[in-house]
Scaffold this motif. Structure first.
Motif, mmCIF file in Angstrom:
data_model
loop_
_atom_site.group_PDB
_atom_site.id
_atom_site.type_symbol
_atom_site.label_atom_id
_atom_site.label_comp_id
_atom_site.label_asym_id
_atom_site.label_seq_id
_atom_site.Cartn_x
_atom_site.Cartn_y
_atom_site.Cartn_z
ATOM 1 N N ILE A 19 -36.249 -32.767 -19.118
ATOM 2 C CA ILE A 19 -36.547 -31.436 -18.665
ATOM 3 C C ILE A 19 -35.934 -31.005 -17.259
ATOM 4 N N GLY A 20 -35.361 -32.294 -16.786
ATOM 5 C CA GLY A 20 -34.894 -32.244 -15.370
ATOM 6 C C GLY A 20 -34.807 -33.546 -14.473
ATOM 7 N N GLU A 21 -34.674 -33.437 -13.258
ATOM 8 C CA GLU A 21 -34.517 -34.524 -12.542
ATOM 9 C C GLU A 21 -34.972 -34.463 -11.183
ATOM 10 N N THR A 22 -35.312 -35.644 -10.840
ATOM 11 C CA THR A 22 -35.717 -35.695 -9.319
ATOM 12 C C THR A 22 -35.516 -37.217 -8.850
ATOM 13 N N THR A 23 -35.877 -37.112 -7.453
ATOM 14 C CA THR A 23 -35.769 -38.645 -6.966
ATOM 15 C C THR A 23 -36.907 -39.430 -7.134
ATOM 16 N N VAL A 24 -36.842 -40.863 -7.123
ATOM 17 C CA VAL A 24 -38.108 -41.576 -7.310
ATOM 18 C C VAL A 24 -38.939 -41.245 -6.261
ATOM 19 N N ALA A 25 -38.900 -41.081 -5.199
ATOM 20 C CA ALA A 25 -39.997 -40.882 -4.154
ATOM 21 C C ALA A 25 -40.750 -39.501 -4.509
ATOM 22 N N ASP A 26 -39.938 -38.347 -5.037
ATOM 23 C CA ASP A 26 -40.339 -37.465 -5.394
ATOM 24 C C ASP A 26 -41.382 -37.143 -6.476
ATOM 25 N N ALA A 27 -40.964 -37.996 -7.425
ATOM 26 C CA ALA A 27 -41.795 -38.292 -8.787
ATOM 27 C C ALA A 27 -42.865 -38.909 -8.587
ATOM 28 N N HIS A 28 -42.931 -39.853 -7.520
ATOM 29 C CA HIS A 28 -44.065 -40.598 -7.327
ATOM 30 C C HIS A 28 -45.301 -40.200 -6.545
ATOM 31 N N GLY A 32 -47.899 -36.540 -9.092
ATOM 32 C CA GLY A 32 -47.016 -36.945 -9.956
ATOM 33 C C GLY A 32 -46.323 -36.267 -11.018
ATOM 34 N N ARG A 33 -45.187 -36.644 -11.081
ATOM 35 C CA ARG A 33 -44.173 -35.985 -12.061
ATOM 36 C C ARG A 33 -43.945 -37.044 -13.307
ATOM 37 N N LEU A 34 -44.073 -36.344 -14.372
ATOM 38 C CA LEU A 34 -43.787 -37.080 -15.795
ATOM 39 C C LEU A 34 -42.353 -37.349 -15.766
ATOM 40 N N HIS A 35 -42.132 -38.844 -15.899
ATOM 41 C CA HIS A 35 -40.715 -39.036 -15.803
ATOM 42 C C HIS A 35 -40.482 -40.410 -16.787
ATOM 43 N N ARG A 36 -39.144 -40.606 -17.120
ATOM 44 C CA ARG A 36 -38.722 -41.808 -17.987
ATOM 45 C C ARG A 36 -38.745 -43.052 -17.307
ATOM 46 N N ALA A 37 -39.350 -44.022 -17.803
ATOM 47 C CA ALA A 37 -39.457 -45.331 -17.310
ATOM 48 C C ALA A 37 -39.145 -46.472 -18.410
ATOM 49 N N PHE A 38 -39.073 -47.921 -17.952
ATOM 50 C CA PHE A 38 -39.012 -48.866 -19.144
ATOM 51 C C PHE A 38 -39.714 -49.975 -18.456
ATOM 52 N N SER A 39 -40.498 -50.782 -19.223
ATOM 53 C CA SER A 39 -41.005 -51.907 -19.071
ATOM 54 C C SER A 39 -40.630 -52.973 -19.966
ATOM 55 N N VAL A 40 -40.131 -53.945 -19.369
ATOM 56 C CA VAL A 40 -39.465 -55.245 -19.998
ATOM 57 C C VAL A 40 -40.713 -56.342 -20.313
ATOM 58 N N LEU A 41 -40.716 -56.777 -21.460
ATOM 59 C CA LEU A 41 -41.583 -57.915 -21.618
ATOM 60 C C LEU A 41 -40.811 -59.206 -22.224
ATOM 61 N N LEU A 42 -40.804 -60.075 -21.742
ATOM 62 C CA LEU A 42 -39.757 -61.489 -21.898
ATOM 63 C C LEU A 42 -40.863 -62.522 -22.677
ATOM 64 N N LEU A 43 -40.439 -62.711 -23.916
ATOM 65 C CA LEU A 43 -41.137 -64.008 -24.365
ATOM 66 C C LEU A 43 -40.289 -64.957 -24.768
ATOM 67 N N ALA A 44 -41.121 -66.078 -24.476
ATOM 68 C CA ALA A 44 -40.411 -67.523 -24.698
ATOM 69 C C ALA A 44 -40.466 -67.759 -26.106
ATOM 70 N N PRO A 45 -39.740 -68.666 -26.603
ATOM 71 C CA PRO A 45 -39.791 -68.950 -28.130
ATOM 72 C C PRO A 45 -41.507 -69.404 -28.568
#
Length: 187
Positions: A19-28, A32-45
């Motif tokens: 729905i739009g864009e803003t800076t990291v600083a402004d979003a936080h 707080g402004r709802l924004h897209r993020a990711f979280s990576v989980l790395l698994l060992a065998p």
């Protein structure tokens, strides 16, 4: 303000639609402004997860233990591409194959910094052997360790303030995806 705080993030609605864009600083900033993020989980065998302790200079939840890496795609960038960029920057690895295991919508205020996380978080899973070389950037990562997922669940319950507030929800998406795969016979 760090350079990363001036980067653009994609604002989204509660369904993950841009729905739009803003800076990291402004979003936080509060509220707080709802924004897209990711979280990576790395698994060992063997099923253990890589955790990172966030560097002391982080503007949100410094020195707390979190998943292997997290961040924000630029507007129009896929979470997987952004995650591989951050894995290279933070841990010196990649690119690796990442699989989406779910999304997690959350909001958390950091009492230490006054910043807010309000994120539509794409939870991504990748594989990494514990003996693969890691080159953590000290400006991003204070420490690393491998943990058993069930031990981590117990630790989150026992001492939640040692961990980033999103870690429990992210871990839940991983475990739920694993249980669904087992129920379907791995298909």
């Amino acid at each position: 303000m760090t350079v990363r705080e001036t980067h653009l993030v994609e604002l989204v609605d509660s369904n993950g639609q841009a729905i739009g864009e803003t800076t990291v600083a402004d979003a936080h900033q509060l509220p707080g402004r709802l924004h897209r993020a990711f979280s990576v989980l790395l698994l060992a065998p063997d099923g253990r997860l890589l955790l990172q302790q966030r560097a002391a200079v982080k503007t949100r939840f410094p020195l707390r233990w979190a998943n292997a890496c997290c961040g924000h795609p630029a507007p129009g960038q896929t979470p997987e591409a952004a995650a591989n960029d951050r894995l290279r920057e933070e841990l010196g690895i990649g690119p690796i194959i990442l699989t989406k295991v779910g999304t997690y919508l959350y909001r958390a205020e950091d009492p230490a910094t006054g910043r807010v996380e309000h994120e539509y978080d794409h939870v991504l899973r990748g594989e990494l052997a514990p003996d693969d070389p890691l080159l953590p950037d000290p400006a991003e990562v204070a420490d690393l360790r491998w943990v058993e997922p069930l031990d981590l669940m117990a630790a989150l319950d026992a001492d939640p303030l040692r961990y980033a507030p999103w870690l429990g929800g992210v871990l839940d998406r991983l475990l739920s995806a694993g249980n669904a795969a087992e129920r379907s016979g791995g298909r």
